[in-house]
Every structure is written in C-alpha cells, then in structure tokens.
Enzyme design. Structure first.
Site, PDB file in Angstrom:
ATOM      1  N   ILE A 218       0.369   2.033  -2.435  1.00  0.00           N
ATOM      2  CA  ILE A 218       0.357   0.226  -2.717  1.00  0.00           C
ATOM      3  C   ILE A 218      -1.146  -1.179  -2.859  1.00  0.00           C
ATOM      4  O   ILE A 218      -1.844  -0.089  -1.931  1.00  0.00           O
ATOM      5  CB  ILE A 218       0.955  -0.722  -1.617  1.00  0.00           C
ATOM      6  CG1 ILE A 218       2.274   0.583  -1.219  1.00  0.00           C
ATOM      7  CG2 ILE A 218       1.221  -2.294  -1.256  1.00  0.00           C
ATOM      8  CD1 ILE A 218       2.390   0.040   0.499  1.00  0.00           C
ATOM      9  N   HIS A 219      -1.656  -1.507  -3.748  1.00  0.00           N
ATOM     10  CA  HIS A 219      -2.424  -2.254  -3.540  1.00  0.00           C
ATOM     11  C   HIS A 219      -3.105  -3.740  -4.287  1.00  0.00           C
ATOM     12  O   HIS A 219      -4.212  -3.947  -4.016  1.00  0.00           O
ATOM     13  CB  HIS A 219      -3.487  -1.626  -3.752  1.00  0.00           C
ATOM     14  CG  HIS A 219      -3.613  -1.049  -5.507  1.00  0.00           C
ATOM     15  ND1 HIS A 219      -3.632  -0.488  -6.521  1.00  0.00           N
ATOM     16  CD2 HIS A 219      -4.515  -1.852  -6.728  1.00  0.00           C
ATOM     17  CE1 HIS A 219      -3.571  -0.638  -7.981  1.00  0.00           C
ATOM     18  NE2 HIS A 219      -4.364  -1.786  -8.237  1.00  0.00           N
ATOM     19  N   ARG A 220      -1.983  -3.660  -5.216  1.00  0.00           N
ATOM     20  CA  ARG A 220      -1.808  -4.937  -5.776  1.00  0.00           C
ATOM     21  C   ARG A 220      -1.516  -6.404  -4.904  1.00  0.00           C
ATOM     22  O   ARG A 220      -1.023  -6.483  -3.852  1.00  0.00           O
ATOM     23  CB  ARG A 220      -0.264  -5.089  -6.463  1.00  0.00           C
ATOM     24  CG  ARG A 220       0.003  -5.648  -7.619  1.00  0.00           C
ATOM     25  CD  ARG A 220      -0.827  -5.183  -9.127  1.00  0.00           C
ATOM     26  NE  ARG A 220      -0.971  -3.484  -9.697  1.00  0.00           N
ATOM     27  CZ  ARG A 220      -2.329  -3.586 -10.125  1.00  0.00           C
ATOM     28  NH1 ARG A 220      -3.282  -4.513 -10.390  1.00  0.00           N
ATOM     29  NH2 ARG A 220      -1.863  -2.349 -10.909  1.00  0.00           N
ATOM     30  N   ASP A 302       3.022   0.414  -6.604  1.00  0.00           N
ATOM     31  CA  ASP A 302       2.721  -0.492  -7.687  1.00  0.00           C
ATOM     32  C   ASP A 302       1.208  -0.459  -8.376  1.00  0.00           C
ATOM     33  O   ASP A 302       0.884  -1.653  -9.323  1.00  0.00           O
ATOM     34  CB  ASP A 302       2.830  -1.659  -6.763  1.00  0.00           C
ATOM     35  CG  ASP A 302       1.475  -1.815  -5.905  1.00  0.00           C
ATOM     36  OD1 ASP A 302       0.468  -0.662  -5.941  1.00  0.00           O
ATOM     37  OD2 ASP A 302       0.772  -2.563  -4.660  1.00  0.00           O
TER      38      ASP A 302
END
Ligand code: UD1
Ligand code: UDP
Length: 389
Positions: A218-220, A302
């Site tokens: 997850i990094h968006r 993501d």
C-alpha cells in the site's frame, strides 16, 4: 554514439531502467552512451540504492538529491536541476519512465529546451485526474516525440487524444510516433525470475510457506493520507487474517509506515501490532519481491507495478483502487477492483479462494520491449541524421 539521458527518481523507475540498461549492455553498447540522472525523489537505501546494486544498473552519473517535499517544490527543484544538466550535456534524447513527479519534471525541462523526449509507459490512463500520476502521464505524453506503450489499451488512449498511428519520420514533438512495444517490467520479471529463486532468502527469513500467505503493498496517497480509507484496508486485513488463518505479509512503503500511527485508530493499530499473522516489514529488494510474488497465495495492492507482476506470475490480485490503468488484468478476471471497501476486499478474497484463476493471456509483450525500444531510437536518430546531411 547516440547520447541518452535517462531520468529516474522513484523506485519503480529505477527497476524499469534496469531493462533498458541491460538491453544496451547486451546488444547496443557501441551505439548508445546512456547517462543516468537520479532526481533523488526516493533516497532511502531500500527505496533506491539497493536496486542499482542488485539489478546491475550503472550508478547514476548525477544525483540531484531533491528528496521529499510538496508537489510544487519537489517538481520545481527537479526541473531546475535537470535543465542545468541538459544545458551542459545536450543529449540527443531524454528517456522518461512512468508517471511520477520525476517524469513530469524531465518532460518539462527537456521539451522546453527542444530535446526529444522518449516516454516509456506512454498512453496509460486511469481517467481520474485526482491522481497526481494521471496529470504527470498526460503532460509527459503530450510533449514526447517517441511514445512507447506497453499495451494496446495505451495505444488506443493515445489515438483518442489525437496521436496518429500512421505518423512518418522525421519524428518531432509536433509529429510524434506511438509504438506498442510490450512492458519493460515484463522483460524484467522474466529475466530476474530464476535469479530470485537462487538468490533470495526472504521466505525462509520470515518463515513464509509457499501458497500460505497473502502479499500486500500500500502506498497510493489517496489510501495512505485518508484515515477512513487506510482504516478500512487494515480492518479488512485483520478480518481476513483472523477468519482464514492466513499470514498477510506487508513490505510497507515508508510513506505508509509513517502514516499508520497518524491515520489508524489507536485500538486498530495496537490490534495489528499484536497480530502475529500480519507481518509489517521494511521495503524489500526486487529479487525478494519477485520471490514473494511467485509464492504468494494472492496479492493485495494499490501499486501499478505489483498488480502487473501478480499477473506475470499468474497470481490473482485484489486492487485497492477505484480504477486501474491496467484494465486487461481486470478484463481477464485475474484481478478484482475492490477499492478500499472492506466487504469488497473480503468478498474478493473469498471469490479467489473458491475459484481457479488461470486466465493470464500474454497482453504485456514477449519480454523484448527494451530491445524494441532501442531499435526504434536508433532508427529515429539515423533518419534525422541522414536528413541533416
Ligand atoms: C511516488 C510517485 C508514485 C509512485 C511511487 C512509487 C509521485 C507524485 N508519486 O509516490 O506515482 O507510485 O513513488 O513508489 O511522484 N519517503 C521516504 N523515503 C524515501 C522516499 C519517500 O521516507 O526514500 C517518504 C517521505 O515521507 C515522502 C513520502 O514517502 O514524503 C512520499 O514520497 P514521494 O516520492 O513524494 O511519493 P511516493 O508516495 O513515494
Ligand atoms: N517493489 C520492491 N520492493 C517492495 C515493494 C515493491 O522491489 O518492497 C517493486 C515491485 O516489485 C515493482 C515496483 O517496486 O516492481 C513497484 O513500485 P511501487 O509499488 O513503489 O510503485 P508503482 O508501480 O505503483 O508506481
């Protein structure tokens, strides 16, 4: 010699640059002189240097060291630094990858100086301009001279925006050429897959059993910076880990790690920290990541790149976004768009648990995208030079 300046800055761009740099080393070392400029957008050892070392990419010739900042300040710092180098080196082409602020900065700096821009990963669209990446991609495509799209969908998007499939050389910013070339990341996955098997010890290190863990990233910004969306993702992880007695392995981007404390309710954060089935670790190397992807039961992400790698390694994935540029993966039933809706994430997991997913047609090329790109650059350069004489 054809003088290239490749601009990289963020993790996925460094990984993508490995494919071109390998093609040049193996087949075109007498033709190209490739200078690598690192903007410094990513700078932690495990977000940058690790990839140069592990993937055999020449060390950057220049590092602007811009670091993290607001979009405006970060991009402005990059443009200023790139412009200075372009004025000094005056390369024949500037090569840009993907859709980050480093891509945008390189595109603006080069185009304003009349230097031909080559965009690798052109034409991808989410049709969501709230994503900073969508703005970066569109801007970069529209000042590029050679546009290399990994998918047919990308080519169709470009045609819809006015690019011609039939342009003739000499190619310029006003007469650009679009090419369907396959994905340099697919080149990389094929090339590094066996090496990952022999070199990575990540499964043993974390006691992960092949087929018995979920890999997640997850990094968006839309997920990390919004407390309700981040909470929804981690509540779903808790529920899946508990209900299905499965490990969830999360090499977390530093952005996400920093925001867990700020954006998750304290009770959820504590529960996650105490849950031995949810393993949060630092970002891993590319070879480790490939091994993790190849042996995962399923991937939840993501990330643009990780979505595709799930597909390359024939793993089902759940995409934590409302839409994706990589529509083929969804259309082939290999991924489900769950956004951050907890019940959609859980239902998607259960769906893939009860379904054999084996529809992975080869929509990302044949593993030779980087060679194709090199050949087209040479043709373009030679045509221009013959014209000059
Ligand atoms: C950037 C790209 C995104 C891409 C991602 C790949 C933009 C607008 N976004 O997002 O498209 O998918 O890279 O990973 O260009 N940080 C560190 N150490 C680092 C780098 C970042 O701690 O080495 C932290 C900082 O707190 C920083 C935050 O991560 O503020 C975000 O970094 P930034 O490069 O601005 O955006 P990404 O989220 O990494
Ligand atoms: N990746 C990696 N280590 C990690 C997480 C990701 O090597 O801990 C690789 C991943 O395999 C893929 C690329 O980084 O090749 C994707 O980058 P990221 O998710 O940061 O960005 P995006 O593709 O969404 O722009």
């Amino acid at each position: 010699m054809i003088r290239l300046l490749s601009v990289v800055g963020a993790r996925p761009q460094i990984i993508k640059a490995a494919a071109l740099s390998r093609a040049i080393r193996q087949h075109f070392s007498d033709t190209f002189n490739d200078c690598i400029l690192h903007t410094g957008q990513h700078y932690d050892q495990n977000m940058s240097q690790i990839f140069f070392d592990e993937l055999n990419i020449p060390q950057p010739d220049i590092n602007l060291g811009v670091g993290s900042d607001t979009h405006g300040r970060q991009t402005a710092g990059m443009i200023e630094g790139i412009e200075k180098i372009l004025l000094e080196l005056s390369p024949d082409f500037v090569i840009l990858y993907g859709d980050t602020n480093s891509t945008l900065a390189g595109a603006l700096a080069a185009a304003k100086l009349g230097i031909d821009v080559i965009h690798i990963e052109a034409g991808l669209r989410s049709f969501n301009k709230k994503m900073p990446e969508e703005i970066n991609r569109i801007a970069c495509d529209h000042v590029s001279t050679l546009l290399f799209s990994p998918t047919l969908t990308g080519i169709n998007n470009l045609v819809r925006e006015g690019f011609s499939r039939q342009s003739n050389p000499p190619y310029t910013i006003d007469n650009p050429a679009i090419f369907h070339c396959g994905d340099v990341m697919y080149d990389n996955s094929l090339y590094f897959s066996a090496l990952a098997e022999s070199r990575s010890g990540i499964l043993a290190m974390h006691k992960l059993v092949p087929g018995h863990y979920i890999l997640g990233t997850i990094h968006r910004d839309s997920n990390t910076d919004d407390p309700s969306r981040l909470t929804s993702i981690f509540e779903a992880f808790q529920a899946i880990a508990e209900m299905h007695k499965i490990t969830i392995f999360l090499p977390l981007h530093p952005r996400t790690k920093k925001l867990l404390k700020k954006n998750l309710p304290e009770s959820l954060l504590t529960a996650i920290q105490k849950n031995s089935a949810i393993k949060i670790v630092e970002p891993v190397s590319f070879l480790d990541m490939i091994l993790l992807e190849k042996n995962a039961r399923l991937i939840i992400t993501d990330s643009g790149g990780v979505q595709k790698e799930a597909y390359f390694f024939k793993k089902p994935s759940i995409v934590l976004r409302p839409q994706t540029e990589w529509t083929e993966i969804i259309e082939n039933g290999a991924a489900i768009l769950a956004d951050t809706d907890g019940s959609k994430i859980k239902n998607a997991f259960e769906y893939f648990e009860n379904q054999i997913t084996n529809n992975f047609p080869p929509v990302f090329g044949d593993g030779n995208a980087a060679n194709f790109i090199c050949e087209k650059i040479i043709e373009t350069y030679n045509y221009k030079n013959t014209q000059k004489k």
